[in-house]
Scaffold this motif. Sequence first.
Motif, mmCIF file in Angstrom:
data_model
loop_
_atom_site.group_PDB
_atom_site.id
_atom_site.type_symbol
_atom_site.label_atom_id
_atom_site.label_comp_id
_atom_site.label_asym_id
_atom_site.label_seq_id
_atom_site.Cartn_x
_atom_site.Cartn_y
_atom_site.Cartn_z
ATOM 1 N N MET A 32 0.833 -1.196 0.000
ATOM 2 C CA MET A 32 0.000 0.000 0.000
ATOM 3 C C MET A 32 0.865 1.242 0.000
ATOM 4 O O MET A 32 1.998 1.218 0.480
ATOM 5 C CB MET A 32 -0.894 0.031 1.254
ATOM 6 C CG MET A 32 -1.899 -1.092 1.309
ATOM 7 S SD MET A 32 -2.802 -1.172 2.876
ATOM 8 C CE MET A 32 -3.375 0.474 3.085
ATOM 9 N N VAL A 33 0.303 2.328 -0.527
ATOM 10 C CA VAL A 33 0.979 3.618 -0.497
ATOM 11 C C VAL A 33 -0.077 4.701 -0.272
ATOM 12 O O VAL A 33 -1.209 4.588 -0.741
ATOM 13 C CB VAL A 33 1.781 3.876 -1.805
ATOM 14 C CG1 VAL A 33 0.868 3.963 -3.003
ATOM 15 C CG2 VAL A 33 2.650 5.098 -1.665
ATOM 16 N N HIS A 34 0.316 5.698 0.490
ATOM 17 C CA HIS A 34 -0.517 6.876 0.708
ATOM 18 C C HIS A 34 0.302 8.084 0.278
ATOM 19 O O HIS A 34 1.457 8.216 0.691
ATOM 20 C CB HIS A 34 -0.879 7.034 2.192
ATOM 21 C CG HIS A 34 -1.837 6.009 2.684
ATOM 22 N ND1 HIS A 34 -3.005 6.337 3.319
ATOM 23 C CD2 HIS A 34 -1.808 4.661 2.653
ATOM 24 C CE1 HIS A 34 -3.658 5.238 3.661
ATOM 25 N NE2 HIS A 34 -2.940 4.206 3.253
ATOM 26 N N VAL A 35 -0.286 8.948 -0.536
ATOM 27 C CA VAL A 35 0.377 10.168 -0.995
ATOM 28 C C VAL A 35 -0.573 11.328 -0.741
ATOM 29 O O VAL A 35 -1.742 11.272 -1.117
ATOM 30 C CB VAL A 35 0.713 10.094 -2.504
ATOM 31 C CG1 VAL A 35 1.326 11.400 -2.989
ATOM 32 C CG2 VAL A 35 1.642 8.923 -2.782
ATOM 33 N N SER A 36 -0.057 12.348 -0.085
ATOM 34 C CA SER A 36 -0.892 13.513 0.186
ATOM 35 C C SER A 36 -0.151 14.780 -0.210
ATOM 36 O O SER A 36 1.076 14.837 -0.182
ATOM 37 C CB SER A 36 -1.293 13.564 1.667
ATOM 38 O OG SER A 36 -0.149 13.527 2.502
ATOM 39 N N ILE A 37 -0.920 15.791 -0.591
ATOM 40 C CA ILE A 37 -0.387 17.094 -0.979
ATOM 41 C C ILE A 37 -0.960 18.128 -0.004
ATOM 42 O O ILE A 37 -2.175 18.171 0.222
ATOM 43 C CB ILE A 37 -0.793 17.466 -2.430
ATOM 44 C CG1 ILE A 37 -0.471 16.337 -3.407
ATOM 45 C CG2 ILE A 37 -0.141 18.781 -2.847
ATOM 46 C CD1 ILE A 37 0.979 16.010 -3.568
ATOM 47 N N TRP A 38 -0.060 18.918 0.563
ATOM 48 C CA TRP A 38 -0.430 19.901 1.588
ATOM 49 C C TRP A 38 0.035 21.286 1.176
ATOM 50 O O TRP A 38 0.951 21.425 0.372
ATOM 51 C CB TRP A 38 0.202 19.517 2.924
ATOM 52 C CG TRP A 38 -0.252 18.181 3.391
ATOM 53 C CD1 TRP A 38 0.293 16.966 3.062
ATOM 54 C CD2 TRP A 38 -1.356 17.892 4.237
ATOM 55 N NE1 TRP A 38 -0.410 15.949 3.650
ATOM 56 C CE2 TRP A 38 -1.428 16.493 4.392
ATOM 57 C CE3 TRP A 38 -2.291 18.682 4.888
ATOM 58 C CZ2 TRP A 38 -2.401 15.878 5.165
ATOM 59 C CZ3 TRP A 38 -3.257 18.062 5.662
ATOM 60 C CH2 TRP A 38 -3.310 16.681 5.796
ATOM 61 N N ASP A 39 -0.557 22.302 1.777
ATOM 62 C CA ASP A 39 -0.174 23.666 1.443
ATOM 63 C C ASP A 39 1.076 24.137 2.176
ATOM 64 O O ASP A 39 1.641 25.169 1.839
ATOM 65 C CB ASP A 39 -1.338 24.639 1.675
ATOM 66 C CG ASP A 39 -1.748 24.758 3.139
ATOM 67 O OD1 ASP A 39 -1.163 24.072 4.005
ATOM 68 O OD2 ASP A 39 -2.678 25.538 3.414
ATOM 69 N N SER A 40 1.533 23.387 3.185
ATOM 70 C CA SER A 40 2.753 23.757 3.899
ATOM 71 C C SER A 40 3.343 22.524 4.574
ATOM 72 O O SER A 40 2.642 21.529 4.806
ATOM 73 C CB SER A 40 2.467 24.834 4.960
ATOM 74 O OG SER A 40 1.718 24.285 6.032
ATOM 75 N N GLU A 41 4.621 22.609 4.890
ATOM 76 C CA GLU A 41 5.275 21.505 5.593
ATOM 77 C C GLU A 41 4.671 21.324 6.988
ATOM 78 O O GLU A 41 4.503 20.198 7.457
ATOM 79 C CB GLU A 41 6.774 21.755 5.695
ATOM 80 C CG GLU A 41 7.534 20.574 6.234
ATOM 81 C CD GLU A 41 9.032 20.763 6.160
ATOM 82 O OE1 GLU A 41 9.734 20.028 6.873
ATOM 83 O OE2 GLU A 41 9.502 21.632 5.414
#
Length: 80
Positions: A32-41
């Motif tokens: 499994m893999v989870h990838v997320s995109i965020w507006d800041s670290e």
Amino acid sequence: MAKETGTYLIPAIQKLPGLLSYYAGASPDGSMVHVSIWDSEEHADQMSRLKEMIVDARRDGKAAGVDFIPIVNYPLCWAI
């Protein structure tokens, strides 16, 4: 397992500020893999403290034989 953990991970992750997108995938062989995109670290780092991820999903995954690696945040270098 991915669908079961999604029942509690999805609502918890959706509540976090700064989330731009989130993807979870499972291969036929069970990885499994989870990838997320965020507006800041700072916002991305919330995942390493999210109870549903680090306690509940880890518990359920280990019961299913899943090995976990630590959550890693990768600053973006480029995008298409």
